[in-house]
Design a protein around this motif. Structure first.
Motif, PDB file in Angstrom:
ATOM      1  N   GLU A  51     -11.879  14.380  -4.888  1.00  0.00           N
ATOM      2  CA  GLU A  51     -10.957  13.343  -4.417  1.00  0.00           C
ATOM      3  C   GLU A  51     -10.414  13.660  -3.018  1.00  0.00           C
ATOM      4  OE1 GLU A  51      -9.154  11.536  -8.552  1.00  0.00           O
ATOM      5  OE2 GLU A  51      -8.162  13.287  -7.712  1.00  0.00           O
ATOM      6  N   ILE A  52      -9.947  12.595  -2.368  1.00  0.00           N
ATOM      7  CA  ILE A  52      -9.263  12.736  -1.078  1.00  0.00           C
ATOM      8  C   ILE A  52      -7.781  12.472  -1.328  1.00  0.00           C
ATOM      9  CG2 ILE A  52      -9.068  11.901   1.291  1.00  0.00           C
ATOM     10  CD1 ILE A  52     -11.999  10.981   1.066  1.00  0.00           C
ATOM     11  N   LEU A  83      -4.420   5.784   9.275  1.00  0.00           N
ATOM     12  CA  LEU A  83      -5.644   5.943   8.472  1.00  0.00           C
ATOM     13  C   LEU A  83      -6.127   4.559   8.054  1.00  0.00           C
ATOM     14  CD1 LEU A  83      -4.550   8.842   6.086  1.00  0.00           C
ATOM     15  CD2 LEU A  83      -6.201   8.996   7.943  1.00  0.00           C
ATOM     16  N   PRO A  84      -7.434   4.405   7.908  1.00  0.00           N
ATOM     17  CA  PRO A  84      -7.940   3.101   7.459  1.00  0.00           C
ATOM     18  C   PRO A  84      -7.478   2.788   6.037  1.00  0.00           C
ATOM     19  CG  PRO A  84      -9.734   4.576   8.172  1.00  0.00           C
ATOM     20  CD  PRO A  84      -8.491   5.396   8.129  1.00  0.00           C
ATOM     21  N   ASP A  85      -7.396   1.505   5.720  1.00  0.00           N
ATOM     22  CA  ASP A  85      -7.057   1.085   4.359  1.00  0.00           C
ATOM     23  C   ASP A  85      -8.054   1.691   3.370  1.00  0.00           C
ATOM     24  OD1 ASP A  85      -5.071  -0.433   5.394  1.00  0.00           O
ATOM     25  OD2 ASP A  85      -6.012  -2.375   4.998  1.00  0.00           O
ATOM     26  N   ALA A  86      -7.564   2.000   2.180  1.00  0.00           N
ATOM     27  CA  ALA A  86      -8.412   2.447   1.067  1.00  0.00           C
ATOM     28  C   ALA A  86      -9.278   3.650   1.415  1.00  0.00           C
ATOM     29  CB  ALA A  86      -9.294   1.287   0.579  1.00  0.00           C
ATOM     30  N   SER A  87      -8.751   4.545   2.278  1.00  0.00           N
ATOM     31  CA  SER A  87      -9.560   5.705   2.675  1.00  0.00           C
ATOM     32  C   SER A  87      -9.190   6.969   1.899  1.00  0.00           C
ATOM     33  CB  SER A  87      -9.438   5.947   4.181  1.00  0.00           C
ATOM     34  OG  SER A  87      -8.090   6.176   4.544  1.00  0.00           O
ATOM     35  N   VAL A  88      -8.192   6.886   0.995  1.00  0.00           N
ATOM     36  CA  VAL A  88      -7.854   8.054   0.176  1.00  0.00           C
ATOM     37  C   VAL A  88      -7.782   7.636  -1.296  1.00  0.00           C
ATOM     38  CG1 VAL A  88      -6.518   9.046   2.089  1.00  0.00           C
ATOM     39  CG2 VAL A  88      -5.323   7.834   0.263  1.00  0.00           C
ATOM     40  N   ASP A  89      -7.875   8.642  -2.172  1.00  0.00           N
ATOM     41  CA  ASP A  89      -7.830   8.370  -3.615  1.00  0.00           C
ATOM     42  C   ASP A  89      -6.431   8.539  -4.188  1.00  0.00           C
ATOM     43  OD1 ASP A  89     -10.737   8.048  -4.000  1.00  0.00           O
ATOM     44  OD2 ASP A  89     -10.789  10.153  -3.380  1.00  0.00           O
TER      45      ASP A  89
END
Ligand SMILES: C[S@@+](CC[C@H](N)C(=O)[O-])C[C@H]1O[C@@H](n2cnc3c(N)ncnc32)[C@H](O)[C@@H]1O
Length: 167
Positions: free
Chosen positions: A93-94, A156-162
């Protein structure tokens, strides 16, 4: 009403001073600055105080909570909880830590999501970012990074981490 830029500068100055104290090993002085500010200090209602009345910082971390972070990063903690004790992290995961400070929660997260995952710390204070990067280097953590920015202008871009944590 105070301008956002003035509020940020007041907050940034306070955390820059705390980071400078922690960088020379004066963690008690750093905590005193935090307590003085009224944020997480006695009576602030922030955090769950220990028997000594301390509601933030390293005292909240048990040994097994801190796996992955060097002692200096945990000692420099100014958070009022242990987000990694409740976050259900998985390999690959991020993880994004908002207001990452000296980096303890990022480094703990990085060890949990390794080897394919990574942890990102976001903070606006240069001195905190320098301290966090030094702590990551001390722990030889390679799947963590610390980026400069404001929480309210997420770089950070949208939806770029968990997973998003904060402390
Ligand atoms: C209470 S400290 C907690 C640091 C760390 N999470 C910990 O547990 O020790 C808050 C951190 O958030 C950062 N911060 C506060 N306001 C911020 C904002 N608007 N944008 C980015 N970082 C901010 C400060 O520089 C500081 O490092």
């Amino acid at each position: 009403m105070a301008e956002l830029s003035d509020i940020r500068e007041t907050v940034r100055e306070r955390y820059a001073s705390a980071a400078t104290e922690s960088a020379r090993g004066a963690h008690g002085e750093a905590r005193a600055l935090e307590a003085e500010s009224g944020c997480c200090g006695p009576g602030s209602g922030c955090g769950t105080p220990t028997a000594d009345g301390v509601a933030f910082g390293a005292v909240l971390y048990r040994d097994d909570d801190a796996t992955g972070a060097p002692a200096a990063a945990v000692e420099a903690s100014l958070g009022c909880g242990v987000p990694t004790a409740v976050a259900d992290l998985h390999g690959g995961e991020i993880v994004l830590d908002l207001g990452s400070g000296a980096g303890a929660d990022v480094l703990i997260s990085a060890s949990r999501v390794a080897p394919t995952g990574r942890a990102v710390g976001l903070d606006m204070t240069d001195e905190m970012l320098a301290l966090a990067r030094a702590n990551a280097a001390e722990a030889s953590v390679e799947n963590a990074e610390f980026i400069k920015g404001y929480l309210e202008e997420m770089p950070l871009p949208d939806a770029s981490v968990d997973v998003v944590i904060s402390n």
